[in-house]
Design a protein around this motif. Structure first.
Motif, PDB file in Angstrom:
ATOM      1  N   GLY A  21     127.505  55.770  46.501  1.00 15.41           N
ATOM      2  CA  GLY A  21     126.897  54.955  47.561  1.00 15.41           C
ATOM      3  C   GLY A  21     126.485  55.848  49.162  1.00 15.41           C
ATOM      4  N   LEU A  22     125.977  55.530  50.113  1.00 19.24           N
ATOM      5  CA  LEU A  22     125.569  56.871  51.133  1.00 19.24           C
ATOM      6  C   LEU A  22     125.756  56.278  52.260  1.00 19.24           C
ATOM      7  CD1 LEU A  22     121.893  57.252  49.953  1.00 19.24           C
ATOM      8  CD2 LEU A  22     124.306  58.897  49.658  1.00 19.24           C
ATOM      9  N   ASN A  23     126.565  56.549  53.306  1.00 22.08           N
ATOM     10  CA  ASN A  23     126.965  56.086  55.043  1.00 22.08           C
ATOM     11  C   ASN A  23     125.534  55.464  55.317  1.00 22.08           C
ATOM     12  OD1 ASN A  23     126.550  58.262  56.077  1.00 22.08           O
ATOM     13  ND2 ASN A  23     128.527  58.755  55.735  1.00 22.08           N
ATOM     14  N   VAL A  58     128.338  50.839  53.185  1.00 26.82           N
ATOM     15  CA  VAL A  58     126.869  51.879  51.878  1.00 26.82           C
ATOM     16  C   VAL A  58     126.301  51.245  52.271  1.00 26.82           C
ATOM     17  CG1 VAL A  58     129.749  53.210  51.661  1.00 26.82           C
ATOM     18  CG2 VAL A  58     128.734  50.805  50.178  1.00 26.82           C
ATOM     19  N   TRP A  59     124.736  51.930  51.178  1.00 25.44           N
ATOM     20  CA  TRP A  59     123.436  51.878  51.025  1.00 25.44           C
ATOM     21  C   TRP A  59     123.470  51.929  49.310  1.00 25.44           C
ATOM     22  CZ3 TRP A  59     123.909  51.913  56.254  1.00 25.44           C
ATOM     23  CH2 TRP A  59     123.634  50.703  56.832  1.00 25.44           C
ATOM     24  N   ASP A  60     123.239  51.314  48.097  1.00 25.83           N
ATOM     25  CA  ASP A  60     123.003  51.568  47.301  1.00 25.83           C
ATOM     26  C   ASP A  60     122.094  53.138  47.588  1.00 25.83           C
ATOM     27  OD1 ASP A  60     122.613  52.021  44.535  1.00 25.83           O
ATOM     28  OD2 ASP A  60     123.130  50.187  44.160  1.00 25.83           O
ATOM     29  N   ARG A  61     122.154  54.434  46.655  1.00 24.54           N
ATOM     30  CA  ARG A  61     120.706  54.886  46.838  1.00 24.54           C
ATOM     31  C   ARG A  61     120.144  54.258  45.874  1.00 24.54           C
ATOM     32  NH1 ARG A  61     120.205  58.712  42.021  1.00 24.54           N
ATOM     33  NH2 ARG A  61     122.583  58.052  41.797  1.00 24.54           N
ATOM     34  N   LEU A  62     120.268  53.659  44.310  1.00 18.84           N
ATOM     35  CA  LEU A  62     119.438  53.411  43.878  1.00 18.84           C
ATOM     36  C   LEU A  62     118.663  52.305  44.117  1.00 18.84           C
ATOM     37  CD1 LEU A  62     121.234  53.094  40.354  1.00 18.84           C
ATOM     38  CD2 LEU A  62     120.281  54.786  41.624  1.00 18.84           C
TER      39      LEU A  62
END
Length: 86
Positions: A21-23, A58-62
């Motif tokens: 999970g990326l900000n 958060v954005w899902d890296r996948l």
């Protein structure tokens, strides 16, 4: 100082998995664009919308990987202005 005996197993740390999970700032850096361009790409659907666990964004890296793969360009083509003749 505590001395370890031969019968005491040695404890080693295991590596942490990559963050999934990326900000917003991390997500834009992950795909290689500015935060303002990233916001535009989310708005027009080129990048996924964020998840919101417990009020965090958060954005899902996948999902970012899949969206990045769908972006135009980068295909291998035969002959182009950047080819070098040998």
């Amino acid at each position: 100082m505590v001395a370890l005996s031969r019968s005491t197993p040695r404890v080693t740390a295991c590596p942490l998995p990559p963050v999934r999970g990326l900000n917003r700032e991390q997500a834009s850096a992950y795909v290689g664009v500015s935060t303002s361009l990233f916001d535009e790409m989310v708005k027009d659907g080129r990048m996924p919308r964020p998840k919101r666990p417990n009020g965090r964004t958060v954005w899902d890296r996948l999902q970012l990987d899949r969206a990045f793969d769908r972006l135009p360009g980068g295909e291998i083509d035969e002959g182009g202005e950047w080819d070098v003749e040998t």
